[in-house]
Design a protein around this motif. Structure first.
Motif, short mmCIF file in Angstrom:
data_model
loop_
_atom_site.label_atom_id
_atom_site.label_comp_id
_atom_site.label_asym_id
_atom_site.label_seq_id
_atom_site.Cartn_x
_atom_site.Cartn_y
_atom_site.Cartn_z
N GLN A 197 -23.07 11.26 38.87
CA GLN A 197 -22.95 10.32 37.77
C GLN A 197 -21.73 10.67 36.94
N SER A 198 -20.85 9.69 36.71
CA SER A 198 -19.60 9.97 36.01
C SER A 198 -19.81 10.19 34.52
N GLU A 199 -20.86 9.62 33.95
CA GLU A 199 -21.10 9.77 32.53
C GLU A 199 -22.59 10.05 32.28
N ASN A 272 -21.55 16.34 18.28
CA ASN A 272 -20.49 15.94 19.22
C ASN A 272 -21.09 15.44 20.53
N ASN A 273 -22.09 16.15 21.04
CA ASN A 273 -22.73 15.73 22.29
C ASN A 273 -23.38 14.36 22.16
N PHE A 279 -18.90 17.00 27.35
CA PHE A 279 -19.25 17.11 28.76
C PHE A 279 -18.23 17.97 29.49
N ASN A 280 -18.71 18.92 30.28
CA ASN A 280 -17.82 19.91 30.89
C ASN A 280 -18.10 20.08 32.37
N GLY A 281 -18.41 18.99 33.05
CA GLY A 281 -18.67 19.07 34.49
C GLY A 281 -20.11 19.41 34.80
N TYR A 282 -20.32 19.93 36.01
CA TYR A 282 -21.67 20.19 36.49
C TYR A 282 -21.84 21.64 36.93
N ASP A 283 -23.08 22.13 36.80
CA ASP A 283 -23.43 23.43 37.35
C ASP A 283 -23.56 23.33 38.86
N GLY A 284 -23.76 24.48 39.50
CA GLY A 284 -23.92 24.50 40.95
C GLY A 284 -25.11 23.70 41.43
N SER A 287 -26.67 20.10 37.57
CA SER A 287 -27.03 19.79 36.19
C SER A 287 -25.76 19.61 35.35
N PRO A 288 -25.71 18.58 34.51
CA PRO A 288 -24.52 18.39 33.66
C PRO A 288 -24.41 19.49 32.61
N ARG A 289 -23.18 19.92 32.37
CA ARG A 289 -22.92 20.94 31.35
C ARG A 289 -22.32 20.26 30.12
#
Length: 470
Positions: A197-199, A272-273, A279-284, A287-289
């Protein structure tokens, strides 16, 4: 009555919430701050849902973010909020007039965003690409910001009261609707061959952070008066308390001051969130970070086993700023220069300088121990556990010892505290730093490069032998 008058006159902002201040017995400025942050949280959800980049232009998002930010600042600080406009306006004029080659020099000791922006414009428009580090290439700004973009970046409602700071590129990408556009997105787009998911929605993360922040607030309000820091310099306490009990009390008194920072920074992160920023990408595991601009990691702080780990997880964005504008660019004694800049940025109280000057000595000693002692404890899990327990206790006491002047602020009380400890940690750390020398950073980097080169040569030789044998 005198206390009520003092509480009223101490706040230059709105007095609308004076009844709430009287009911809660909290200073009006603190009530205004918390209420404005809660309003910012609600506004952030509205900003993300109704002013999404797919529905409105960057101009509108910049304008709304700036006007809301200035309104919250006026509500909290009254006419003092003009400082935000004056500082931003003057420094924007400096940026335009001095040119990209020199703009980073006159702004060294102003605010984080202004100095970061100056260096990032200098990197993007005045330096050659090959002279930039990988991080500087990501954050480099390739065109001069417009006045609206500049005010929006500095005065937006998401961070005007409590931060955290962020890079200009990250903020503009958020406003324009592509929060990861200037970073490596390949790892974000797919997981095991499946598009991601991009967002992603920040709602779960926002709820978690809001709950954490108010839990920290409750903890602080419950225990802040039980272990006052000032008791560490009370004459009766020093004279009649065994030293081991003084050590324990020092730890508890500083431990109970931290939740107020946890509350402020975690709530600011949640705001802010909620707007979709962070948003800082995804974990392994996919899960979104949401930690791009997070300012702390509470568990890593409380269980830190080294001075560096503690500092790396406390006020993270300020640490990034110090690293980017000072540590990476200072040719001589970057550690000392970074601590001194941090003291200057915090303000004029002498306690800040005592804290950060002490921090220099303790950092050098901690680095010496880590490089010279730690390798001897890595041969077995048991030895490593013993080392971690000892270094955790040492780190916590060293941090508490270092930051007492930061809380006390004045020279007299701070020196009195250090004298009650006979300046023991100062002398111990100086001896460790002298007895266990560490190579300068540039020599360590050379050794690492040589080691990498040797490994590559060995790998090439092995490949050549395999090719010959086949």
């Amino acid at each position: 009555m005198a206390d009520d008058d003092a509480r009223t006159t101490a706040c230059t902002g709105s007095s609308l919430l004076q009844p709430v201040s009287e009911i809660t017995d909290l200073p009006l400025d603190q009530v205004n701050f918390v209420v404005c942050q809660l309003c910012a949280l609600i506004s952030a959800f509205w900003f993300r849902l109704f002013l999404h980049p797919s529905k409105t232009s960057p101009f509108i998002r910049h304008m709304v973010a700036t006007l809301l930010g200035l309104y919250f600042a006026l509500f909290c600080f009254g006419w003092y909020a003009l400082h935000f406009l004056l500082q931003s306006g003057l420094t924007y004029g400096i940026m335009i007039l001095t040119g990209v080659e020199h703009m980073h020099n006159p702004m060294m000791v102003i605010t984080q965003k202004i100095t970061s922006l100056a260096f990032e414009i200098h990197d993007g428009m005045a330096r050659k690409e090959e002279h930039l580090t990988a991080g500087q290439k990501i954050l480099a700004i390739r065109r001069m910001p417009s006045l609206l973009e500049y005010f929006s970046y500095n005065c937006n409602f998401l961070g005007i009261l409590a931060g955290p700071t962020c890079s200009y590129n990250d903020y503009i990408a958020f406003i324009e609707g592509d929060p990861r556009r200037h970073r490596d997105q390949e790892a974000d787009r797919k997981s095991n061959g499946k598009p991601r998911q991009s967002e992603p929605s920040p709602n779960v993360e926002v709820v978690r952070k809001v709950a954490t922040s108010f839990f920290c607030l409750l903890v602080f309000l419950s225990v802040c008066k039980v272990f006052p820091v000032e008791r560490n310099i009370d004459d009766d306490f020093i004279a009649n308390t065994p030293f081991y009990a003084q050590v324990v009390y020092l730890y508890l008194s500083m431990l109970t001051t931290r939740p107020k920072y946890y509350f402020v920074w975690t709530l600011a992160d949640a705001i802010n969130n909620a707007a979709g920023f962070g948003f800082n990408g995804y974990d392994g595991d996919g899960s979104p970070r949401w930690d791009l601009i997070s300012n702390l990691r509470i568990l890593n702080i409380e269980f830190a086993t080294s001075f560096k780990v503690f500092l790396d997880n406390w006020n993270i964005q300020t640490a990034h700023w110090l690293k980017r504008v000072c540590y990476e660019r200072c040719p001589y004694h970057p550690t000392a220069a970074t601590f001194i800049l941090s003291a200057m940025w915090h303000g004029a109280y002498p306690g800040y300088y005592l804290t950060f000057l002490t921090g220099i000595v303790i950092t050098l000693a901690a680095r010496a121990v880590r490089h010279n002692v730690r390798p001897h404890f890595l041969h077995s899990p048991t030895h490593k556990l013993v080392y971690d327990v000892i270094t955790w206790a040492a780190t916590q006491i060293a941090i508490c010892y270092t930051v007492v002047p930061f809380v006390l602020l004045s020279v007299g009380p701070s020196i009195k505290f250090y004298r009650s400890w006979c300046f023991s940690l100062h002398f111990t750390c100086i001896l460790l730093a002298v007895a266990l020398p560490v190579k300068p950073r540039h020599l360590r980097l050379k050794d690492q490069q040589k080691g990498l080169q040797r490994r590559l040569e060995v790998a090439d030789a092995n490949c050549s032998q395999k090719e010959k044998s086949t």
